[in-house]
Scaffold this motif. Structure first.
Motif, PDB file in Angstrom:
ATOM      1  N   ARG A  88       0.799  -1.228   0.000  1.00 53.62           N
ATOM      2  CA  ARG A  88       0.000   0.000   0.000  1.00 53.62           C
ATOM      3  C   ARG A  88       0.831   1.277   0.000  1.00 53.62           C
ATOM      4  O   ARG A  88       0.263   2.366  -0.026  1.00 53.62           O
ATOM      5  CB  ARG A  88      -0.941   0.024   1.214  1.00 53.62           C
ATOM      6  N   CYS A  89       2.128   1.152   0.061  1.00 52.77           N
ATOM      7  CA  CYS A  89       2.938   2.363   0.216  1.00 52.77           C
ATOM      8  C   CYS A  89       4.343   2.181  -0.338  1.00 52.77           C
ATOM      9  O   CYS A  89       4.761   1.076  -0.698  1.00 52.77           O
ATOM     10  CB  CYS A  89       3.006   2.767   1.687  1.00 52.77           C
ATOM     11  N   TRP A  90       5.050   3.299  -0.380  1.00 50.69           N
ATOM     12  CA  TRP A  90       6.488   3.326  -0.595  1.00 50.69           C
ATOM     13  C   TRP A  90       7.128   3.756   0.715  1.00 50.69           C
ATOM     14  O   TRP A  90       6.715   4.750   1.308  1.00 50.69           O
ATOM     15  CB  TRP A  90       6.858   4.307  -1.711  1.00 50.69           C
ATOM     16  N   THR A  91       8.091   3.001   1.189  1.00 52.19           N
ATOM     17  CA  THR A  91       8.705   3.280   2.483  1.00 52.19           C
ATOM     18  C   THR A  91      10.123   3.798   2.307  1.00 52.19           C
ATOM     19  O   THR A  91      10.932   3.202   1.591  1.00 52.19           O
ATOM     20  CB  THR A  91       8.732   2.012   3.356  1.00 52.19           C
ATOM     21  N   LEU A  92      10.411   4.914   2.972  1.00 58.51           N
ATOM     22  CA  LEU A  92      11.757   5.470   2.991  1.00 58.51           C
ATOM     23  C   LEU A  92      12.333   5.323   4.391  1.00 58.51           C
ATOM     24  O   LEU A  92      11.661   5.642   5.380  1.00 58.51           O
ATOM     25  CB  LEU A  92      11.750   6.947   2.582  1.00 58.51           C
ATOM     26  N   GLN A  93      13.553   4.834   4.461  1.00 52.85           N
ATOM     27  CA  GLN A  93      14.218   4.594   5.739  1.00 52.85           C
ATOM     28  C   GLN A  93      15.239   5.688   6.009  1.00 52.85           C
ATOM     29  O   GLN A  93      16.169   5.895   5.230  1.00 52.85           O
ATOM     30  CB  GLN A  93      14.930   3.241   5.718  1.00 52.85           C
TER      31      GLN A  93
END
Length: 389
Positions: free
Chosen positions: A96-101
């Motif tokens: 459901r998303c794009w994750t940035l760390q």
């Protein structure tokens, strides 16, 4: 979450918004979940403190009827990948998303930023929400999010984080307003570096100030994380934060008290009353004629509806085992938070250590648990720590 970390998160997603706009992608960015309701707690995984998880909505200025979920999801993703700065922070695509760390921002604490691509919901779906009893002021904020169901296949999902946030704010307002200016003054003094030299107390945003209701939700979420981390199969039985936030807010909405300790007792008792559903009995309030249906068991199906989307069942994955574990946990909350008093100091501190961990409690309470403070007749006994500023 600290004010500095909060500001860091806002700056990061504001930067992403600006970057997308520079690439001719018009989108509105705003927080959802605990970041939106002001009830963030630091995650615990396998007994270890983790990075903060912050969810933000990326609502593209596009017509749902003239685009597709795949196009919306991949437009955001491919644009982020085109940046050296963002590409190196991107984790593999989530459903459901794009994750940035963002790793180790401060004191070995990192930040995960979940960017949820979406578009405004079509008018026909908003009308359906209204017909099902959702107020117009909340229904109009409904969005369609992208959901990946296979490597190449996507579908639209329903969501309304802005409407939910407004719903929560409406309940939380009376709790937040109590002593608000004084608390803003304290915050301003303690966090002066966050503001410009010419700033005044009036420029302190409300979201930096926590109401008793918000503090209670944070206490319950933290207690949940500790408790479920200790029981067998806790990861599968764990109640999502939306359940705790929603039911706590609903119970608080009918409360006459506004101080934290009394409200905490009222909310925990309100949760406990629904445990009768496990025996096939109606909660006490409904039996007396009150129509509160915050938790229901209908045709052997557990129901905890989203207040801004009745078809969204927060308890969709619940079984009787999940429900039993939930009410067992609430009973432990009562033992740890509600029953103990500072008059029974040993039991009181034992409850706190069970709830939050011995090391944490000993560190936090050390200044107020010395023999001098406990025994001196001239010093006021310490209140519960969640009542402290």
């Amino acid at each position: 979450i600290s004010p500095t970390m909060h500001k860091y998160a806002v700056d990061r997603y504001t930067g992403i918004s600006d970057f997308l706009q520079q690439h001719e992608i018009e989108a509105s960015f705003y927080p959802q979940g605990s970041f939106r309701t002001g009830t963030v707690v630091r995650p615990i995984k396998d007994g270890t403190e983790g990075d903060y998880d912050i969810d933000v909505v990326c609502e593209l200025i596009s017509d749902k009827l003239t685009t597709s979920p795949a196009e919306v999801k991949n437009t955001v993703g491919s644009t982020l990948k085109s940046s050296e700065v963002y590409n190196e922070k991107l984790l593999p695509e989530q459903d459901r998303c794009w994750t940035l760390q963002y790793a180790e921002i401060s004191n070995n604490i990192g930040l995960k930023l979940d960017v949820v691509p979406s578009v405004k919901e079509e008018n026909s779906k908003i009308l359906i929400l209204k017909n099902k009893g959702v107020e117009d002021i909340y229904a109009q904020h409904a969005i369609a999010i992208t959901e990946r169901i296979s490597d190449e296949k996507y579908r639209w999902g329903a969501s309304n984080p802005k409407g939910y946030g407004d719903w929560f704010d409406a309940i939380n307002k009376r709790f937040l307003l109590i002593g608000l200016r004084e608390r803003k003054a304290n915050f301003f003094k303690e966090n002066r570096s966050l503001f410009a030299a010419e700033a005044t107390i009036d420029e302190v945003p409300d979201f930096f100030i926590k109401s008793p209701l918000q503090r209670i939700i944070q206490l319950l979420k933290r207690h949940r994380d500790i408790y479920y981390g200790r029981i067998p199969g806790g990861n599968q039985l764990y109640p999502i934060s939306a359940i705790i936030t929603t039911i706590s807010a609903k119970i608080a909405s009918e409360a006459s008290m506004t101080d934290l300790e009394s409200l905490l007792t009222h909310i925990v008792s309100g949760f406990q009353e629904y445990s009768s559903l496990l025996q096939g009995k109606a909660p006490k309030q409904r039996f007396l004629g009150d129509a509160r249906n915050y938790i229901e068991l209908k045709d052997q199906k557990w129901w905890i509806p989203n207040p801004v989307n009745p078809d969204d069942n927060y308890a969709d994955a619940w079984t009787d085992e999940t429900a039993q574990a939930f009410f067992n946990w609430i009973d432990v909350v009562s033992v740890d938070f509600v029953e103990p008093t500072v008059a029974n100091e040993t039991r009181y501190l034992a409850g706190l250590k069970t709830s939050f961990g011995s090391d944490f409690i000993e560190k936090v309470l050390q200044p107020v648990t010395t023999p001098q403070i406990i025994t001196s007749p001239n010093i006021i006994q310490p209140t519960k720590p969640w009542g402290m500023r």
